[in-house]
Write an enzyme that holds these catalytic residues in place. Structure first.
Site, PDB file in Angstrom:
ATOM      1  N   ILE A  69       0.836  -1.191   0.000  1.00 41.48           N
ATOM      2  CA  ILE A  69       0.000   0.000   0.000  1.00 41.48           C
ATOM      3  C   ILE A  69       0.879   1.252   0.000  1.00 41.48           C
ATOM      4  O   ILE A  69       1.919   1.301   0.672  1.00 41.48           O
ATOM      5  CB  ILE A  69      -0.970  -0.006   1.202  1.00 41.48           C
ATOM      6  CG1 ILE A  69      -2.060   1.063   1.022  1.00 41.48           C
ATOM      7  CG2 ILE A  69      -0.227   0.160   2.507  1.00 41.48           C
ATOM      8  CD1 ILE A  69      -3.230   0.891   1.978  1.00 41.48           C
ATOM      9  N   GLY A 126       0.386  -5.343   0.870  1.00 37.12           N
ATOM     10  CA  GLY A 126      -0.838  -5.390   0.074  1.00 37.12           C
ATOM     11  C   GLY A 126      -0.708  -6.259  -1.160  1.00 37.12           C
ATOM     12  O   GLY A 126      -1.708  -6.802  -1.647  1.00 37.12           O
ATOM     13  N   ASP A 129      -1.701  -9.592   0.010  1.00 35.02           N
ATOM     14  CA  ASP A 129      -3.164  -9.616   0.122  1.00 35.02           C
ATOM     15  C   ASP A 129      -3.788  -9.934  -1.236  1.00 35.02           C
ATOM     16  O   ASP A 129      -4.706 -10.758  -1.327  1.00 35.02           O
ATOM     17  CB  ASP A 129      -3.687  -8.251   0.586  1.00 35.02           C
ATOM     18  CG  ASP A 129      -3.328  -7.923   2.023  1.00 35.02           C
ATOM     19  OD1 ASP A 129      -3.517  -8.787   2.892  1.00 35.02           O
ATOM     20  OD2 ASP A 129      -2.871  -6.799   2.274  1.00 35.02           O
ATOM     21  N   GLU A 149       3.114  -5.856   7.196  1.00 30.21           N
ATOM     22  CA  GLU A 149       2.346  -4.876   7.957  1.00 30.21           C
ATOM     23  C   GLU A 149       2.813  -4.710   9.397  1.00 30.21           C
ATOM     24  O   GLU A 149       2.782  -3.602   9.951  1.00 30.21           O
ATOM     25  CB  GLU A 149       0.860  -5.250   7.938  1.00 30.21           C
ATOM     26  CG  GLU A 149       0.151  -4.964   6.628  1.00 30.21           C
ATOM     27  CD  GLU A 149       0.323  -6.066   5.589  1.00 30.21           C
ATOM     28  OE1 GLU A 149      -0.330  -6.003   4.535  1.00 30.21           O
ATOM     29  OE2 GLU A 149       1.128  -6.993   5.827  1.00 30.21           O
ATOM     30  N   ASP A 157      -4.857  -6.185   7.375  1.00 31.48           N
ATOM     31  CA  ASP A 157      -6.326  -6.200   7.411  1.00 31.48           C
ATOM     32  C   ASP A 157      -6.993  -6.290   6.044  1.00 31.48           C
ATOM     33  O   ASP A 157      -8.200  -6.099   5.930  1.00 31.48           O
ATOM     34  CB  ASP A 157      -6.856  -4.958   8.161  1.00 31.48           C
ATOM     35  CG  ASP A 157      -6.388  -3.641   7.553  1.00 31.48           C
ATOM     36  OD1 ASP A 157      -5.776  -3.658   6.465  1.00 31.48           O
ATOM     37  OD2 ASP A 157      -6.636  -2.590   8.178  1.00 31.48           O
TER      38      ASP A 157
END
Length: 276
Positions: A69, A126, A129, A149, A157
């Site tokens: 991210i 990310g 993810d 993270e 998350d």
């Protein structure tokens, strides 16, 4: 075809059922900006609804798949939350922001067409993810991964903590998420995170194209059904999963695709299926 700030859609080769969805911020190592989280679900929805699309290949432009991210995105979310005077309302807004980001990643699973991740260079935070939500994953020898993270003082998350244990096992997922350590493409293969490693990006592109074209040549009803049933069965008991696939096939099994597959087999030719 719609133009995006952070993504690029390419049909390759032309007239095939394989479409490439490229993360397209190479100067930022394809870090995930706020625009990405708005555009990604739209891009996948358009591919899902396009009858010419049978398989989607997800990759990154430039030297890396995805660096995670974008820190400016993270900062803007943090700033907007901290600026509120009401702790309850600030927390409720942050929850909505997180759900918005989560929804973009989950759009991979909502896409009926299979999504194949072709990973090279960095796949961090990310990026993990995203690839754990994909249906099939391949990488290059020089690819590296990190569930990063925890090093940013965040509990991951966007899906890694939910999807990674089912792929690599609970113990491995816990260790990777708690340490945030970098691990190689070969370790990713050993863990089962990726199905195959390629010596270079060029080799991977060729190999993934062959796999994608192979899947694209199969019955689209069977392919989309297989993805849907596997995803649904993940959350069901064995008996519930068997009941679900029985219900699915009671609606989908008897089709022109079945007739064509049997005819092609008996006539020793390649089947030709209608678009979905």
């Amino acid at each position: 075809m719609e133009k995006f700030k952070t993504l690029e859609i390419v049909q390759k080769p032309p007239n095939s059922g394989v479409f490439h969805l490229n993360l397209n911020r190479p100067s930022h190592r394809n870090a995930l900006s706020r625009d990405f989280f708005s555009e990604f679900p739209k891009a996948l929805a358009s591919l899902d609804q396009n009858p010419d699309v049978n398989v989607v290949v997800l990759s990154g432009a430039g030297a890396h798949f995805c660096a995670g991210i974008d820190l400016t995105t993270l900062g803007s979310i943090s700033d907007s939350t901290l600026s509120g005077s009401d702790r309850g309302r600030s927390g409720e807004k942050l929850r909505r922001d997180i759900k918005f980001l989560q929804d973009a990643v989950t759009s991979i699973e909502r896409c009926r067409k299979p999504v194949i991740a072709a990973i090279h260079g960095a796949c961090i935070g990310g990026g993990v993810d995203i690839v754990t939500a994909c249906d099939v994953r391949f990488c290059t020898e020089d690819a590296f991964f990190s569930v990063k993270e925890v090093d940013l003082a965040i509990t991951a998350d966007l899906g890694s903590l939910q999807r990674l244990p089912a792929i690599v096992g609970y113990g491995h997922a816990m260790e990777l998420a708690l340490t945030g350590r970098r691990f190689s493409g070969s370790e990713a293969k050993d863990l089962g995170l990726v199905s195959r490693i390629f010596g270079s990006k060029e080799e991977m592109d060729r190999g993934v194209t062959l796999v994608a074209e192979g899947i694209a040549s199969k019955s689209p009803l069977a392919v989309t059904g297989t993805k849907a049933v596997l995803l649904r069965s993940r959350d069901l008991s064995l008996d519930q999963g068997l009941d679900y696939v029985a219900t699915w096939n009671s609606a989908m099994l008897v089709s022109d695709d079945l007739t064509e597959a049997i005819s092609a087999y008996t006539q020793k030719r390649n089947p030709v299926f209608s678009k979905l």
